[in-house]
Design a protein around this motif. Structure first.
Motif, PDB file in Angstrom:
ATOM      1  N   GLU A 161       0.738  -1.194   0.071  1.00 27.60           N
ATOM      2  CA  GLU A 161       0.040  -0.130  -0.011  1.00 27.60           C
ATOM      3  C   GLU A 161       0.899   1.318   0.141  1.00 27.60           C
ATOM      4  O   GLU A 161       1.854   1.358   0.788  1.00 27.60           O
ATOM      5  N   GLY A 162       0.525   2.132  -0.852  1.00 26.83           N
ATOM      6  CA  GLY A 162       1.334   3.429  -1.090  1.00 26.83           C
ATOM      7  C   GLY A 162       2.589   3.213  -1.745  1.00 26.83           C
ATOM      8  O   GLY A 162       3.150   4.389  -1.865  1.00 26.83           O
ATOM      9  N   LYS A 163       2.913   2.287  -2.247  1.00 29.41           N
ATOM     10  CA  LYS A 163       4.288   1.962  -3.031  1.00 29.41           C
ATOM     11  C   LYS A 163       3.968   1.900  -4.319  1.00 29.41           C
ATOM     12  O   LYS A 163       2.998   1.159  -4.816  1.00 29.41           O
ATOM     13  N   ASP A 164       4.809   2.663  -5.096  1.00 27.10           N
ATOM     14  CA  ASP A 164       4.614   2.435  -6.884  1.00 27.10           C
ATOM     15  C   ASP A 164       5.131   1.074  -7.126  1.00 27.10           C
ATOM     16  O   ASP A 164       4.667   0.556  -8.268  1.00 27.10           O
ATOM     17  N   TYR A 165       6.194   0.485  -6.305  1.00 23.83           N
ATOM     18  CA  TYR A 165       6.492  -0.830  -6.680  1.00 23.83           C
ATOM     19  C   TYR A 165       6.666  -1.643  -5.340  1.00 23.83           C
ATOM     20  O   TYR A 165       7.146  -1.386  -4.447  1.00 23.83           O
ATOM     21  N   TYR A 166       6.211  -3.175  -5.552  1.00 24.02           N
ATOM     22  CA  TYR A 166       6.570  -3.799  -4.384  1.00 24.02           C
ATOM     23  C   TYR A 166       6.286  -5.374  -4.852  1.00 24.02           C
ATOM     24  O   TYR A 166       5.732  -5.805  -5.404  1.00 24.02           O
ATOM     25  N   SER A 167       7.222  -6.007  -4.285  1.00 27.13           N
ATOM     26  CA  SER A 167       7.343  -7.447  -4.493  1.00 27.13           C
ATOM     27  C   SER A 167       8.045  -8.398  -3.405  1.00 27.13           C
ATOM     28  O   SER A 167       9.204  -7.800  -2.922  1.00 27.13           O
ATOM     29  N   VAL A 168       7.342  -9.169  -3.091  1.00 26.66           N
ATOM     30  CA  VAL A 168       7.836 -10.210  -2.227  1.00 26.66           C
ATOM     31  C   VAL A 168       8.602 -11.328  -2.883  1.00 26.66           C
ATOM     32  O   VAL A 168       7.972 -11.835  -3.505  1.00 26.66           O
ATOM     33  N   GLY A 169       9.964 -11.205  -2.642  1.00 26.44           N
ATOM     34  CA  GLY A 169      10.864 -12.216  -3.790  1.00 26.44           C
ATOM     35  C   GLY A 169      10.560 -13.560  -3.064  1.00 26.44           C
ATOM     36  O   GLY A 169      10.641 -14.701  -3.686  1.00 26.44           O
ATOM     37  N   ALA A 170      10.696 -13.876  -1.640  1.00 24.50           N
ATOM     38  CA  ALA A 170      10.579 -15.250  -1.119  1.00 24.50           C
ATOM     39  C   ALA A 170      10.420 -14.987   0.376  1.00 24.50           C
ATOM     40  O   ALA A 170      10.621 -13.963   1.179  1.00 24.50           O
ATOM     41  N   TYR A 171       9.704 -16.027   0.752  1.00 21.48           N
ATOM     42  CA  TYR A 171       9.590 -16.328   2.429  1.00 21.48           C
ATOM     43  C   TYR A 171      10.157 -17.609   2.850  1.00 21.48           C
ATOM     44  O   TYR A 171       9.766 -18.565   2.113  1.00 21.48           O
ATOM     45  N   GLU A 172      10.398 -17.790   4.064  1.00 24.36           N
ATOM     46  CA  GLU A 172      11.046 -18.827   4.812  1.00 24.36           C
ATOM     47  C   GLU A 172      10.385 -18.904   6.173  1.00 24.36           C
ATOM     48  O   GLU A 172      10.421 -17.849   7.006  1.00 24.36           O
ATOM     49  N   VAL A 173       9.900 -20.251   6.667  1.00 17.30           N
ATOM     50  CA  VAL A 173       9.596 -20.555   7.868  1.00 17.30           C
ATOM     51  C   VAL A 173      10.556 -21.190   8.697  1.00 17.30           C
ATOM     52  O   VAL A 173      10.991 -22.238   7.998  1.00 17.30           O
ATOM     53  N   SER A 174      10.848 -20.986   9.898  1.00 20.90           N
ATOM     54  CA  SER A 174      11.704 -21.901  10.721  1.00 20.90           C
ATOM     55  C   SER A 174      11.408 -23.404  10.921  1.00 20.90           C
ATOM     56  O   SER A 174      10.074 -23.746  10.703  1.00 20.90           O
ATOM     57  N   GLN A 175      12.224 -23.937  11.049  1.00 25.40           N
ATOM     58  CA  GLN A 175      11.935 -25.521  11.213  1.00 25.40           C
ATOM     59  C   GLN A 175      11.007 -25.863  12.326  1.00 25.40           C
ATOM     60  O   GLN A 175      10.260 -26.759  12.283  1.00 25.40           O
ATOM     61  N   ASP A 176      10.760 -25.084  13.474  1.00 24.11           N
ATOM     62  CA  ASP A 176      10.003 -25.237  14.433  1.00 24.11           C
ATOM     63  C   ASP A 176       8.633 -24.649  14.195  1.00 24.11           C
ATOM     64  O   ASP A 176       7.540 -24.498  14.963  1.00 24.11           O
ATOM     65  N   ASN A 177       8.439 -23.917  12.973  1.00 25.32           N
ATOM     66  CA  ASN A 177       7.151 -23.451  12.613  1.00 25.32           C
ATOM     67  C   ASN A 177       6.958 -21.976  12.977  1.00 25.32           C
ATOM     68  O   ASN A 177       5.748 -21.516  12.739  1.00 25.32           O
ATOM     69  N   ASN A 178       7.727 -21.413  13.889  1.00 24.14           N
ATOM     70  CA  ASN A 178       7.281 -20.334  14.629  1.00 24.14           C
ATOM     71  C   ASN A 178       7.918 -18.963  14.237  1.00 24.14           C
ATOM     72  O   ASN A 178       7.171 -17.986  14.480  1.00 24.14           O
ATOM     73  N   LEU A 179       8.978 -18.890  13.283  1.00 23.85           N
ATOM     74  CA  LEU A 179       9.729 -17.691  12.900  1.00 23.85           C
ATOM     75  C   LEU A 179       9.232 -17.536  11.344  1.00 23.85           C
ATOM     76  O   LEU A 179       9.644 -18.482  10.725  1.00 23.85           O
ATOM     77  N   LEU A 180       9.089 -16.455  10.752  1.00 24.43           N
ATOM     78  CA  LEU A 180       8.683 -15.824   9.631  1.00 24.43           C
ATOM     79  C   LEU A 180      10.071 -14.954   9.195  1.00 24.43           C
ATOM     80  O   LEU A 180      10.119 -13.824   9.969  1.00 24.43           O
ATOM     81  N   ALA A 181      10.563 -15.221   7.861  1.00 24.53           N
ATOM     82  CA  ALA A 181      11.592 -14.223   7.307  1.00 24.53           C
ATOM     83  C   ALA A 181      11.032 -14.197   5.988  1.00 24.53           C
ATOM     84  O   ALA A 181      10.617 -15.105   5.130  1.00 24.53           O
ATOM     85  N   TRP A 182      11.018 -12.979   5.237  1.00 26.42           N
ATOM     86  CA  TRP A 182      10.598 -12.445   4.058  1.00 26.42           C
ATOM     87  C   TRP A 182      11.441 -11.392   3.473  1.00 26.42           C
ATOM     88  O   TRP A 182      12.023 -10.610   4.160  1.00 26.42           O
ATOM     89  N   ALA A 183      11.561 -11.525   2.459  1.00 24.76           N
ATOM     90  CA  ALA A 183      12.414 -10.559   1.369  1.00 24.76           C
ATOM     91  C   ALA A 183      11.496  -9.917   0.510  1.00 24.76           C
ATOM     92  O   ALA A 183      10.637 -10.194  -0.087  1.00 24.76           O
ATOM     93  N   ASP A 184      11.749  -8.297   0.546  1.00 24.53           N
ATOM     94  CA  ASP A 184      10.899  -7.468  -0.306  1.00 24.53           C
ATOM     95  C   ASP A 184      11.762  -6.495  -1.090  1.00 24.53           C
ATOM     96  O   ASP A 184      12.839  -6.195  -0.813  1.00 24.53           O
ATOM     97  N   ASP A 185      11.191  -6.077  -2.314  1.00 25.55           N
ATOM     98  CA  ASP A 185      11.946  -5.259  -3.143  1.00 25.55           C
ATOM     99  C   ASP A 185      10.913  -4.109  -3.349  1.00 25.55           C
ATOM    100  O   ASP A 185       9.949  -4.424  -3.807  1.00 25.55           O
ATOM    101  N   THR A 186      11.395  -2.991  -3.327  1.00 30.21           N
ATOM    102  CA  THR A 186      10.552  -1.678  -3.422  1.00 30.21           C
ATOM    103  C   THR A 186      10.833  -0.774  -4.641  1.00 30.21           C
ATOM    104  O   THR A 186      10.214   0.023  -5.121  1.00 30.21           O
ATOM    105  N   ASN A 187      11.624  -1.466  -5.675  1.00 27.61           N
ATOM    106  CA  ASN A 187      11.878  -0.616  -7.090  1.00 27.61           C
ATOM    107  C   ASN A 187      12.214  -1.414  -8.268  1.00 27.61           C
ATOM    108  O   ASN A 187      12.117  -0.923  -9.305  1.00 27.61           O
ATOM    109  N   GLY A 188      12.143  -2.859  -7.961  1.00 29.47           N
ATOM    110  CA  GLY A 188      12.190  -3.845  -8.985  1.00 29.47           C
ATOM    111  C   GLY A 188      13.742  -3.865  -9.446  1.00 29.47           C
ATOM    112  O   GLY A 188      13.937  -4.504 -10.519  1.00 29.47           O
ATOM    113  N   ARG A 189      14.656  -3.621  -8.540  1.00 34.82           N
ATOM    114  CA  ARG A 189      15.908  -3.697  -8.935  1.00 34.82           C
ATOM    115  C   ARG A 189      16.419  -5.029  -8.321  1.00 34.82           C
ATOM    116  O   ARG A 189      17.673  -5.424  -8.515  1.00 34.82           O
ATOM    117  N   ARG A 190      15.791  -5.983  -7.689  1.00 33.27           N
ATOM    118  CA  ARG A 190      15.897  -7.083  -7.286  1.00 33.27           C
ATOM    119  C   ARG A 190      17.099  -7.260  -6.365  1.00 33.27           C
ATOM    120  O   ARG A 190      17.822  -8.077  -6.013  1.00 33.27           O
TER     121      ARG A 190
END
Length: 719
Positions: A161-190
């Motif tokens: 919301e409010g961004k001209d460009y936004y992309s979630v490249g990937a996300y990962e969940v820890s082995q105990d299923n409790n922590l989330l890591a995600w990667a985002d890009d806000t200008n398309g430059r990867r």
């Protein structure tokens, strides 16, 4: 009555091309500034538009030129806005807006993504496994709008919301299923930023890890992650770092650093979760390091890198399974090695090399191996059982695409695989290898589409050197090979990437207007095995371009298209193809569609500070060596522009593109305007907020494609 309607439609579709675009618009005239590009061996080239390059994207004169080109493009395209809007409405109208992906089970949870009607971005979610819960039941619940028990991991609509460009490249969940890591890009430059959240409490950790590739893996302690950091100048993957969640990223230790800029890297887990791996790859060489996921303090090399030795590996049980070209296996072979092996002497063949069969990929299960392979330019999935028996997954069409799908668990008899063709929407099946039962999990819903009204076929065109080039075709039923139709021909032809025939919701709008769509499987791809790739790269690259032209000539001769109603389409390295064929055979094409085109090959490959350059010396050649310089300069589109009548051309780019920098198409268009003696329009459309993949969001890209297709239809006289 049907025959009369068909005849009238045929007449309408084959009217002579007329141009409806604005004829009184005046294109921008970019300033020329003297600049000489020098090579180490003494060669020099004049580049009067070199000044359009600005790595920071801040130069006012450059930005003004791009904005002027955009204004000109809008003025030229204004009369075609009704056509663009109609195409867009048709394309979006075929898309089921509240769709969802097939859930995949992992460590007691079912993961999936779903869309809500009218929204651009997905919602990533999961549901707890339990009695009566499976992929189909979750899909059915999503269809009903029943989200009870769903846990939302990421609502990308809210994040964007409010961004001209936004992309979630990937996300990962820890082995105990409790922590989330995600990667985002806000200008398309990867260039991705990692963030972390506790899924039980909702707490977002304060640290952000910037400048990453978006690749990350958790260790077994559920607090330690390994991620890939990019070089801030070249943007290349450079080093693997260790981070403990909740600490300052400035304290992250370097686990591995790659000194050779011709290699990319990534991190992952093995199939059995026993090891973390660091994989580094160049065009012609691979190297894999592994460490116990429970104690990843030291990484061991599986097989040391050697030039021209390629391999990928996975671990399950007590062995490594390895796909490799070792020992002269040009089309690759499948081998195994015991756990703990660090020598190629331990490698033993499972599937020997076959000159007629190219092995592409594999997935390991407790009771079998799924092997993705291709022969005669068609993909097949082969099941290798423990008892030595094997079988092939069946296909029903002459031209199709088939591959191994997402299979998150190894202790199952069930294999998910995908199937599609130019007439069949993307389909995922689940095959029980124990019983032979096949279950349809999902077919891409396409509103208003009837596959029985379309025909696909595979033909073979003979190239000028005698090679037979496979071509996949699709058209609407009732089409006649009378040499009157308009045709769009697409290809890529680089990096060994195979362009297999798959369904497209956008192509239907062309077929319904009487057009033929042709997918040319030219050299430089890998559709016919590794030799096909080798014959279309380095000092054989020109084969890629002549193959495309020869396919066009063949299809026109066979009556699939009128000689003056052919459009050509390619993007990125396929944009290089477009630039080359429009220089070499401009009279064969009425219109060229070129997206994010790699058209200034010599200058880019002479500059190792540009992302991708060093990694691609083995694809194009290093022009610092005179042999490669002399060859590349023969076909580099920017260097071979000359006074002649060029086809009408639509060129697209993104200001923030990190793969093909915006200044390549900008310079190309500026110079083409100086020499083009043709009457066709030339437009450059620059997306000022996006990169290589265009605008973010599932609908925005269809707006861009509709504009480009409106341009093409107008030039081809398709009503």
């Amino acid at each position: 009555m049907k025959a009369a309607i068909l005849l009238a439609t045929t007449i309408l579709m084959t009217l002579p091309a007329t141009t409806s675009i604005a004829a009184d618009a005046t294109p921008p005239d970019a300033e020329k500034r003297p600049h000489v590009v020098k090579a180490p061996h003494g060669a020099q080239r004049n580049d009067e538009y070199y000044w359009l390059r600005d790595d920071k994207r801040e130069d006012k004169a450059m930005l003004a030129y791009l904005e002027a080109e955009n204004a000109y493009a809008s003025q030229v395209m204004a009369p075609l806005k009704p056509i663009e809007d109609k195409l867009y409405d048709e394309i979006v109208g075929r898309i089921k807006q509240d769709d969802s992906s097939i859930p995949a089970r992992e460590r007691g949870w079912w993961y999936y993504a779903r869309f809500e009607a009218g929204k651009d971005y997905p919602i990533h979610a999961r549901r707890k496994d339990g009695p009566g819960v499976d992929a189909l039941s979750i899909q059915q619940a999503n269809e009903r709008g029943d989200f009870a028990g769903e846990e939302v991991l990421l609502d990308v609509n809210a994040l964007a919301e409010g961004k001209d460009y936004y992309s979630v490249g990937a996300y990962e969940v820890s082995q105990d299923n409790n922590l989330l890591a995600w990667a985002d890009d806000t200008n398309g430059r990867r260039q991705y930023t990692f963030r972390f959240r506790d899924l039980a409490t909702g707490k977002v950790y304060p640290e952000e890890i910037r400048g990453t590739s978006g690749d990350l893996v958790f260790a077994d302690d559920n607090r330690t992650v390994f991620y890939v950091e990019n070089d801030p100048e070249t943007l290349l993957t450079k080093r693997v770092k260790r981070h403990v969640i909740g600490t300052d990223p400035k304290e992250d230790a370097v686990v591995y650093e790659e000194e050779d800029d011709s290699f990319y890297m990534g991190v992952d887990r093995t199939r059995d979760d026993r090891y973390l791996v660091i994989a580094v790859s160049s065009t012609v060489s691979d190297e894999l390091r592994y460490a116990p996921a429970a104690d990843p303090s030291e990484f061991t090399v599986l097989a040391k890198r050697e030039r021209d030795l390629e391999y990928s590996a996975d671990h399950l049980g007590d062995r490594w399974i390895i796909l490799t070209n070792a020992d002269g296996a040009k089309n690759f072979k499948l081998v195994e090695a015991p756990a703990g092996s660090t020598s190629r002497k331990d490698w033993k063949d499972i599937v020997a090399h076959d000159e007629d069969v190219f092995l592409e990929n594999f997935e390991v299960f407790d009771g079998f191996i799924a092997l993705a392979q291709r022969s005669d330019a068609l993909e097949r999935v082969r099941i290798l059982r423990k008892d030595g028996k094997d079988e092939y997954v069946k296909a029903d069409e002459p031209a199709y695409s088939m591959g191994i799908s997402t299979n998150t668990e190894h202790d199952t008899t069930k294999l998910r695989y995908t199937y599609t063709s130019l007439t069949t929407p993307a389909t995922t099946y689940e095959l029980d290898t124990a019983t032979g039962e096949r279950r349809l999990l999902k077919r891409q819903p396409v509103i208003g589409y009837d596959p029985t009204q379309y025909v696909t076929e595979r033909v073979w065109a003979t190239a000028r050197d005698g090679e037979r080039i496979p071509v996949s075709l699709v058209y609407r039923k009732g089409f006649e090979k009378n040499g009157a139709a308009a045709m769009l021909q697409y290809a890529y032809g680089s990096y060994g990437m195979s362009m297999d025939p798959g369904f497209s919701v956008t192509t239907v709008s062309l077929l319904d207007r009487g057009m033929v769509y042709a997918l040319a499987h030219i050299r430089g791809g890998q559709e016919m095995g590794r030799r096909w790739y080798d014959d279309g790269k380095l000092l054989n690259k020109i084969n890629t371009f002549t193959d495309f032209i020869d396919v066009t000539d063949f299809l026109v001769k066979e009556g699939y298209a009128a000689k003056d109603r052919v459009a050509a389409y390619g993007g990125s390295a396929g944009g290089l193809l477009m630039g080359a064929v429009s220089n070499m055979a401009p009279d064969r094409y009425r219109v060229i569609l070129s997206q994010v085109p790699f058209v200034d090959v010599v200058t880019t490959m002479l500059d190792p500070s540009i992302p991708l350059t060093t990694n691609e010396y083995d694809e194009w050649g290093n022009p610092e060596e005179k042999q490669y310089y002399d060859y590349i300069v023969q076909y580099s589109p920017y260097d071979n522009l000359k006074p002649q009548a060029y086809p009408a051309m639509f060129v697209g780019t993104g200001l923030w593109d990190s793969q093909v920098q915006y200044w390549e198409p900008a310079k190309y268009v500026a110079r083409l305007r100086d020499v083009d003696t043709g009457k066709g329009p030339l437009v450059l459309r620059t997306n000022m907020e996006a990169g290589h993949g265009g605008k973010s969001g599932r609908f925005r890209r269809y707006r861009e494609q509709s504009e480009m297709f409106a341009f093409m239809l107008d030039q081809l006289g398709v009503k």
